[in-house]
Structures are given as structure tokens and as C-alpha cells.
Design a protein around this motif. Sequence first.
Motif, PDB file in Angstrom:
ATOM      1  N   TYR A   1       0.833  -1.207   0.000  1.00  0.00           N
ATOM      2  CA  TYR A   1       0.000   0.000   0.000  1.00  0.00           C
ATOM      3  C   TYR A   1       0.867   1.256   0.000  1.00  0.00           C
ATOM      4  O   TYR A   1       0.581   2.216  -0.703  1.00  0.00           O
ATOM      5  N   LEU A   2       1.935   1.227   0.792  1.00  0.00           N
ATOM      6  CA  LEU A   2       2.830   2.382   0.836  1.00  0.00           C
ATOM      7  C   LEU A   2       3.510   2.588  -0.508  1.00  0.00           C
ATOM      8  O   LEU A   2       3.630   3.719  -0.986  1.00  0.00           O
TER       9      LEU A   2
ATOM     10  N   GLY B   1       0.982  11.915  -9.608  1.00  0.00           N
ATOM     11  CA  GLY B   1       0.225  13.148  -9.357  1.00  0.00           C
ATOM     12  C   GLY B   1       1.075  14.389  -9.514  1.00  0.00           C
ATOM     13  O   GLY B   1       0.633  15.393 -10.088  1.00  0.00           O
ATOM     14  N   THR B   2       2.297  14.332  -9.040  1.00  0.00           N
ATOM     15  CA  THR B   2       3.191  15.479  -9.159  1.00  0.00           C
ATOM     16  C   THR B   2       3.586  15.722 -10.610  1.00  0.00           C
ATOM     17  O   THR B   2       3.622  16.866 -11.070  1.00  0.00           O
TER      18      THR B   2
ATOM     19  N   GLY C   1      -7.171  17.735 -13.071  1.00  0.00           N
ATOM     20  CA  GLY C   1      -8.119  16.844 -12.404  1.00  0.00           C
ATOM     21  C   GLY C   1      -7.543  15.454 -12.194  1.00  0.00           C
ATOM     22  O   GLY C   1      -7.736  14.845 -11.133  1.00  0.00           O
ATOM     23  N   LEU C   2      -6.822  14.947 -13.195  1.00  0.00           N
ATOM     24  CA  LEU C   2      -6.158  13.651 -13.037  1.00  0.00           C
ATOM     25  C   LEU C   2      -5.117  13.702 -11.929  1.00  0.00           C
ATOM     26  O   LEU C   2      -4.938  12.731 -11.181  1.00  0.00           O
TER      27      LEU C   2
ATOM     28  N   VAL D   1      -6.206   9.137  -4.467  1.00  0.00           N
ATOM     29  CA  VAL D   1      -6.006   7.695  -4.350  1.00  0.00           C
ATOM     30  C   VAL D   1      -4.707   7.407  -3.586  1.00  0.00           C
ATOM     31  O   VAL D   1      -4.627   6.461  -2.794  1.00  0.00           O
ATOM     32  N   CYS D   2      -3.716   8.261  -3.795  1.00  0.00           N
ATOM     33  CA  CYS D   2      -2.454   8.144  -3.055  1.00  0.00           C
ATOM     34  C   CYS D   2      -2.704   8.204  -1.550  1.00  0.00           C
ATOM     35  O   CYS D   2      -2.221   7.362  -0.792  1.00  0.00           O
ATOM     36  N   PHE D   3      -3.485   9.182  -1.112  1.00  0.00           N
ATOM     37  CA  PHE D   3      -3.757   9.322   0.321  1.00  0.00           C
ATOM     38  C   PHE D   3      -4.592   8.161   0.848  1.00  0.00           C
ATOM     39  O   PHE D   3      -4.432   7.759   2.005  1.00  0.00           O
TER      40      PHE D   3
END
Length: 108
Positions: free
Chosen positions: A5-6, A16-17, A33-34, A41-43
Motif C-alpha cells: 500500500y505504501l 500526481g506530481t 483533475g487527473l 487515491v495516493c492518500f
Amino acid sequence: MAWAYLALAILLETVGTGLLKLSHGFERVGIGGLSMLAYGVCFFFLALALRAIPVGAAYAIWSGVGTALVVLAGVVLFGEKMSLLKAGLIAMIVIGAGGLMLLTDSEA
């Protein structure tokens, strides 16, 4: 499973970045938006990882490895400069994150 998960959280934060860079300050709304979706989803996966991994270790690994990957993505995908000093500093981040992973496993 917590480490998987990590790892997913780190990968999604990196994506995302990269998408945030490509959005040009959210001028490209779809890409922006993506980027926000990838962070969300990362969080989610980071939260799942935190069920089993101590928060200090998880956050240090998430931010450290994520930072290293974003720097490398900047070099490979966006033509940013890489110097020997920058490579050495990235190596120290990864070594520190790896050390925390090893210590966390031994303390569990």
C-alpha cells in the motif's frame, strides 16, 4: 500488505506530481483533475499503510522516496539537470528511507 500500500501511495504521489507539472498551473483542467485524482487515491493507500506501519516511518519513507522519484522523473521526463551533488543527495534520501524500512520491520 502495508508495504505494498505504501509503495502504491508513493507511485501515485509521483504520478500526481508529474501530472501537476503537465497541467501548467491548472490551465489544462483535465490533466489537473487527473493529478488531484492521483493524489486522492495516493492518500487512500497511505491511510491503509498507516494501519500497520508507524506514522513517522511511513511518512518519512513516503515523502523521501517520493521526492527522489519526482527528482528522477524531472530529469528523465522534463529535461531537468542532474549533477553529481544532486545524485548524491538523492542517494542519501533513499538510504535513509531504506534504513527506516529496515528498522520498522525489526521493531514490529
